[in-house]
Scaffold this motif. Structure first.
Motif, short mmCIF file in Angstrom:
data_model
loop_
_atom_site.label_atom_id
_atom_site.label_comp_id
_atom_site.label_asym_id
_atom_site.label_seq_id
_atom_site.Cartn_x
_atom_site.Cartn_y
_atom_site.Cartn_z
N LEU A 22 0.82 -1.21 0.00
CA LEU A 22 0.00 0.00 0.00
C LEU A 22 0.86 1.27 0.00
O LEU A 22 0.49 2.28 -0.59
N ARG A 23 2.00 1.19 0.67
CA ARG A 23 2.90 2.34 0.74
C ARG A 23 3.80 2.45 -0.49
O ARG A 23 4.50 3.43 -0.64
N GLY A 24 3.80 1.44 -1.32
CA GLY A 24 4.66 1.46 -2.49
C GLY A 24 6.10 1.07 -2.18
O GLY A 24 7.00 1.30 -2.97
N ASP A 25 6.31 0.46 -1.02
CA ASP A 25 7.65 0.02 -0.63
C ASP A 25 7.97 -1.30 -1.33
O ASP A 25 7.09 -2.12 -1.55
N ARG A 26 9.22 -1.48 -1.67
CA ARG A 26 9.62 -2.69 -2.40
C ARG A 26 10.08 -3.82 -1.49
O ARG A 26 10.30 -4.93 -1.95
N ARG A 27 10.24 -3.52 -0.20
CA ARG A 27 10.66 -4.54 0.76
C ARG A 27 9.84 -4.41 2.03
O ARG A 27 9.36 -3.35 2.37
N LEU A 28 9.70 -5.51 2.74
CA LEU A 28 9.02 -5.52 4.03
C LEU A 28 10.05 -5.22 5.10
O LEU A 28 11.04 -5.94 5.23
N GLY A 29 9.83 -4.15 5.86
CA GLY A 29 10.73 -3.77 6.94
C GLY A 29 10.08 -3.97 8.30
O GLY A 29 8.91 -4.37 8.41
N THR A 30 10.82 -3.62 9.33
CA THR A 30 10.30 -3.78 10.69
C THR A 30 9.07 -2.91 10.93
O THR A 30 8.16 -3.30 11.66
N PRO A 80 -4.78 5.39 -2.24
CA PRO A 80 -3.39 5.19 -2.67
C PRO A 80 -3.32 4.63 -4.09
O PRO A 80 -4.26 4.02 -4.58
N ARG A 81 -2.18 4.89 -4.74
CA ARG A 81 -1.96 4.33 -6.07
C ARG A 81 -1.89 2.81 -5.96
O ARG A 81 -1.61 2.25 -4.92
N LYS A 82 -2.13 2.16 -7.08
CA LYS A 82 -2.03 0.69 -7.11
C LYS A 82 -0.55 0.33 -7.26
O LYS A 82 0.11 0.81 -8.17
N HIS A 83 -0.06 -0.48 -6.35
CA HIS A 83 1.33 -0.92 -6.37
C HIS A 83 1.36 -2.44 -6.50
O HIS A 83 0.48 -3.12 -5.98
N PRO A 84 2.39 -2.96 -7.13
CA PRO A 84 2.49 -4.42 -7.22
C PRO A 84 2.78 -5.03 -5.86
O PRO A 84 3.31 -4.36 -4.97
N PRO A 85 2.44 -6.30 -5.67
CA PRO A 85 2.74 -6.97 -4.41
C PRO A 85 4.24 -7.01 -4.15
O PRO A 85 5.04 -7.04 -5.07
#
Length: 151
Positions: A22-30, A80-85
């Motif tokens: 949802l945030r458009g981040d490319r990695r899962l962080g803490t 929010p914009r649509k971001h890929p999983p």
């Protein structure tokens, strides 16, 4: 009868990946793992923060970082914009370590009940500049009091 309930670990990790997407981040962080914990009702009650407040706090941290660079961000769209999983293997090293520690602290029999608690404790133990430490501070969470409720 009611169908199979999703495990707490599944709810938390999938929630974290969804928050990263949802945030458009490319990695899962803490920070995403903390948001994922808030997808788990019991954990959210224990932590005492709702998901919307945590999302807003994380957005404010992003805005503050951009202001430090001289970039002012206006109002963001409500949708929010649509971001890929985010790929299931795309975890930051810190997120991977926190999640692995929480799992290793349990047994197969206690995992379902104990991983959320251990994950919350591990996230609370993170220090700046880890993003979750900044988010915990931004939310005004009392680490000692929360640690006492979880331990």
């Amino acid at each position: 009868m009611f169908g199979k309930q999703k495990s707490a670990v599944t709810v938390i990790v999938k929630g974290g990946f969804e928050e990263a997407r949802l945030r458009g981040d490319r990695r899962l962080g803490t920070e995403h793992l903390l948001l994922g914990l808030l997808h788990h009702e019991e954990s959210a009650r224990t932590i005492g923060v709702d998901l919307a407040a945590a999302r807003a706090a994380l957005d404010e941290l992003d805005r503050a970082a951009l202001r430090m660079l001289g970039v002012e961000v206006g109002d963001l769209p409500a949708t929010p914009r649509k971001h890929p999983p985010v790929p299931a293997t795309a975890l930051t090293s810190s997120a991977r370590a926190v999640l692995n520690q929480a799992i290793r602290a349990t047994t197969v029999k206690t995992r379902e009940a104990q991983v959320p608690r251990h994950l919350a404790l591990n996230l609370l133990a993170q220090k700046r500049p880890d993003p979750v430490a900044q988010l915990i501070d931004q939310l005004g969470l009392d680490r000692a009091a929360l640690h006492g409720r979880l331990a």
